[in-house]
Design a protein around this motif. Sequence first.
Motif, mmCIF file in Angstrom:
data_model
loop_
_atom_site.group_PDB
_atom_site.id
_atom_site.type_symbol
_atom_site.label_atom_id
_atom_site.label_comp_id
_atom_site.label_asym_id
_atom_site.label_seq_id
_atom_site.Cartn_x
_atom_site.Cartn_y
_atom_site.Cartn_z
ATOM 1 N N SER A 1 0.805 -1.230 0.000
ATOM 2 C CA SER A 1 0.000 0.000 0.000
ATOM 3 C C SER A 1 0.834 1.275 0.000
ATOM 4 O O SER A 1 0.405 2.274 -0.555
ATOM 5 N N MET A 2 1.989 1.270 0.638
ATOM 6 C CA MET A 2 2.794 2.476 0.851
ATOM 7 C C MET A 2 1.925 3.629 1.344
ATOM 8 O O MET A 2 2.015 4.753 0.870
ATOM 9 N N ALA A 3 1.099 3.311 2.337
ATOM 10 C CA ALA A 3 0.157 4.284 2.895
ATOM 11 C C ALA A 3 0.403 4.395 4.404
ATOM 12 O O ALA A 3 0.010 3.494 5.162
ATOM 13 N N PRO A 4 1.063 5.447 4.860
ATOM 14 C CA PRO A 4 1.376 5.563 6.290
ATOM 15 C C PRO A 4 0.155 5.483 7.198
ATOM 16 O O PRO A 4 0.254 4.962 8.314
ATOM 17 N N GLN A 5 -0.999 5.986 6.730
ATOM 18 C CA GLN A 5 -2.202 5.866 7.560
ATOM 19 C C GLN A 5 -2.541 4.404 7.811
ATOM 20 O O GLN A 5 -2.947 4.027 8.913
ATOM 21 N N LEU A 6 -2.365 3.578 6.782
ATOM 22 C CA LEU A 6 -2.642 2.153 6.950
ATOM 23 C C LEU A 6 -1.558 1.489 7.786
ATOM 24 O O LEU A 6 -1.848 0.572 8.575
ATOM 25 N N PHE A 7 -0.295 1.934 7.664
ATOM 26 C CA PHE A 7 0.755 1.409 8.547
ATOM 27 C C PHE A 7 0.330 1.567 10.004
ATOM 28 O O PHE A 7 0.435 0.631 10.813
ATOM 29 N N THR B 1 7.062 -4.275 7.307
ATOM 30 C CA THR B 1 8.051 -4.777 6.347
ATOM 31 C C THR B 1 8.049 -3.893 5.105
ATOM 32 O O THR B 1 6.987 -3.441 4.661
ATOM 33 N N LEU B 2 9.222 -3.665 4.549
ATOM 34 C CA LEU B 2 9.342 -2.873 3.323
ATOM 35 C C LEU B 2 10.363 -3.540 2.417
ATOM 36 O O LEU B 2 11.020 -4.518 2.803
ATOM 37 N N ALA B 3 10.489 -3.018 1.187
ATOM 38 C CA ALA B 3 11.335 -3.676 0.197
ATOM 39 C C ALA B 3 12.492 -2.819 -0.289
ATOM 40 O O ALA B 3 13.493 -3.363 -0.759
ATOM 41 N N MET B 4 12.361 -1.492 -0.218
ATOM 42 C CA MET B 4 13.360 -0.607 -0.796
ATOM 43 C C MET B 4 13.715 0.510 0.178
ATOM 44 O O MET B 4 12.881 0.924 0.991
ATOM 45 N N PRO B 5 14.944 1.055 0.086
ATOM 46 C CA PRO B 5 15.345 2.114 1.018
ATOM 47 C C PRO B 5 14.430 3.342 0.991
ATOM 48 O O PRO B 5 14.162 3.926 2.047
ATOM 49 N N HIS B 6 13.938 3.744 -0.195
ATOM 50 C CA HIS B 6 13.081 4.934 -0.210
ATOM 51 C C HIS B 6 11.779 4.671 0.537
ATOM 52 O O HIS B 6 11.190 5.597 1.114
ATOM 53 N N GLN B 7 11.313 3.404 0.560
ATOM 54 C CA GLN B 7 10.122 3.079 1.339
ATOM 55 C C GLN B 7 10.407 3.196 2.832
ATOM 56 O O GLN B 7 9.544 3.638 3.604
ATOM 57 N N VAL B 8 11.608 2.818 3.230
ATOM 58 C CA VAL B 8 11.997 2.964 4.636
ATOM 59 C C VAL B 8 11.995 4.438 5.030
ATOM 60 O O VAL B 8 11.553 4.810 6.123
ATOM 61 N N ARG B 9 12.454 5.292 4.136
ATOM 62 C CA ARG B 9 12.453 6.726 4.429
ATOM 63 C C ARG B 9 11.039 7.247 4.634
ATOM 64 O O ARG B 9 10.785 8.066 5.530
ATOM 65 N N VAL B 10 10.103 6.783 3.811
ATOM 66 C CA VAL B 10 8.700 7.186 3.994
ATOM 67 C C VAL B 10 8.208 6.733 5.367
ATOM 68 O O VAL B 10 7.603 7.518 6.119
ATOM 69 N N ARG C 1 9.808 0.214 14.014
ATOM 70 C CA ARG C 1 10.349 -1.118 13.741
ATOM 71 C C ARG C 1 10.138 -1.426 12.265
ATOM 72 O O ARG C 1 8.994 -1.458 11.789
ATOM 73 N N ILE C 2 11.221 -1.653 11.555
ATOM 74 C CA ILE C 2 11.156 -1.890 10.104
ATOM 75 C C ILE C 2 11.984 -3.115 9.758
ATOM 76 O O ILE C 2 13.156 -3.235 10.151
ATOM 77 N N VAL D 1 -15.516 8.573 4.364
ATOM 78 C CA VAL D 1 -15.168 8.892 5.746
ATOM 79 C C VAL D 1 -13.680 9.160 5.942
ATOM 80 O O VAL D 1 -13.255 9.590 7.017
ATOM 81 N N ASP D 2 -12.878 8.929 4.905
ATOM 82 C CA ASP D 2 -11.444 9.161 5.024
ATOM 83 C C ASP D 2 -10.837 9.154 3.628
ATOM 84 O O ASP D 2 -11.488 8.760 2.648
ATOM 85 N N TYR D 3 -9.564 9.582 3.549
ATOM 86 C CA TYR D 3 -8.799 9.545 2.303
ATOM 87 C C TYR D 3 -7.418 9.014 2.640
ATOM 88 O O TYR D 3 -6.760 9.523 3.556
ATOM 89 N N VAL D 4 -6.982 7.990 1.930
ATOM 90 C CA VAL D 4 -5.691 7.340 2.189
ATOM 91 C C VAL D 4 -4.664 7.867 1.191
ATOM 92 O O VAL D 4 -4.835 7.750 -0.020
ATOM 93 N N ARG D 5 -3.581 8.443 1.719
ATOM 94 C CA ARG D 5 -2.498 8.999 0.902
ATOM 95 C C ARG D 5 -1.438 7.928 0.697
ATOM 96 O O ARG D 5 -0.996 7.278 1.661
ATOM 97 N N THR D 6 -1.035 7.714 -0.551
ATOM 98 C CA THR D 6 0.000 6.732 -0.855
ATOM 99 C C THR D 6 1.270 7.427 -1.328
ATOM 100 O O THR D 6 1.241 8.544 -1.838
ATOM 101 N N PHE D 7 2.414 6.722 -1.178
ATOM 102 C CA PHE D 7 3.720 7.291 -1.528
ATOM 103 C C PHE D 7 4.531 6.247 -2.293
ATOM 104 O O PHE D 7 5.237 5.437 -1.697
ATOM 105 N N PHE D 8 4.433 6.253 -3.609
ATOM 106 C CA PHE D 8 5.187 5.318 -4.447
ATOM 107 C C PHE D 8 6.237 6.062 -5.258
ATOM 108 O O PHE D 8 6.086 7.236 -5.529
#
Length: 421
Positions: free
Chosen positions: A82-88, A100-109, A117-118, A414-421
Amino acid sequence: MSTEALARLAEERVDHRFKGLPPDADDLTVGELTAQRRNLFTDGFATPVLALSAERLEHNLRLMETYATRHGLAFAPHGKTSMAPQLFHRQLEHGAWGITLAMPHQVRVARAFGISRIFLANELVDPAALRWVAAELAADPSFRFICYVDSVRGVQLMDAALEGAARPVDVVVELGAGEGARTGVRTEAECLAVADAVAATDTLRLVGVAGYEGEVPQADPERVRAWLTRLVALAVDLDKAGKFARTEEIVVSAGGSAWFDSVAEVFAGIPELSLPVLKLLRSGAYVSHDDGHYRRITPFNRVPEEGALEPAFRLWSQVVSRPSPGQAFVNAGKRDAAHDLDLPSAQVVRRDGVERPATGIEVTRLSDQHAWLSTAPGAELEVGDWVGLGLSHPCTSFDKWPLIPVAEADGTVVDYVRTFF
């Protein structure tokens, strides 16, 4: 930091960057638009528009929380889905150990939104990314970071990049899922060599073993369990050899979204080791589930008494052309719908506030901005009708929509989920 960062998402302005949202909402903040509780079907949303079901999303979060608890598993769901911090943060609220993540830029997000904990389910040898991780570890004593290693050369590169780091980076030896599979060490002897290479450094700390059973060639329950048994045996052997002397717990981790029942079964038999064991499951696609690939292969199909995940996505499109009795086109295509594994499926037709099943309607092809529909004799479909499409493979659904409405069953957003890809 996480509360402030999430609050800033609500302060973002709605504009042309976010497809499907009401044009008359431009210049409102996301928070202001959320407070209006607009209806997805009657309050200005433009097609195509992707929506998450509020009820099904909550159901899936609760189901995997109870599943992990029932089986004694720690849970670090794969956030690259998802790359959605709200869902994290909702996953953490539902008991997740970390993300869990797969790439360094995802860790930065994730770090920007306070994830402490990542688990990076990948090798990491890029010097710039490693130096950034080292700085994060030095600045935040509560930050826990774990990543794969699968070669002596990789260990050497990491060690060189991390020279002088204040804290060692925790690593797990990745056991490959078989010859011809993806990353990972192929033999136990090579695993021992990698572990020895880690032990020879001051910059790395070996904390366990891990891998991904979804890459087992010709995967079936027997082959998957055999590989998981190898993974557990590797942890036992490395522990007997004293390779975990510098850690406080031993991490044993696996679990995609297709075989987590096998992970739970095999991990239940992990013997007592010299240290406590963190049995870490990493399944991520559950959060939205899907109407294709994962719906067919979910472990809950094999063990129905455990419950059932529910597809939470629906892509709403509109009929823009009906050139012949057997053909129609809607205004959602490859840019809007996941299509790497299966085509979307026509589920419902909506006209004048009334929904009915999309009987006799099939998606046969996708262009960039159109889906091709085949319509059987008697299928009722007109230009202007909304067609709700079910999607396959959530991993390539979230990445096409940077701001996704979360709607209740009656269409109230009721909400909006922001994603970061």
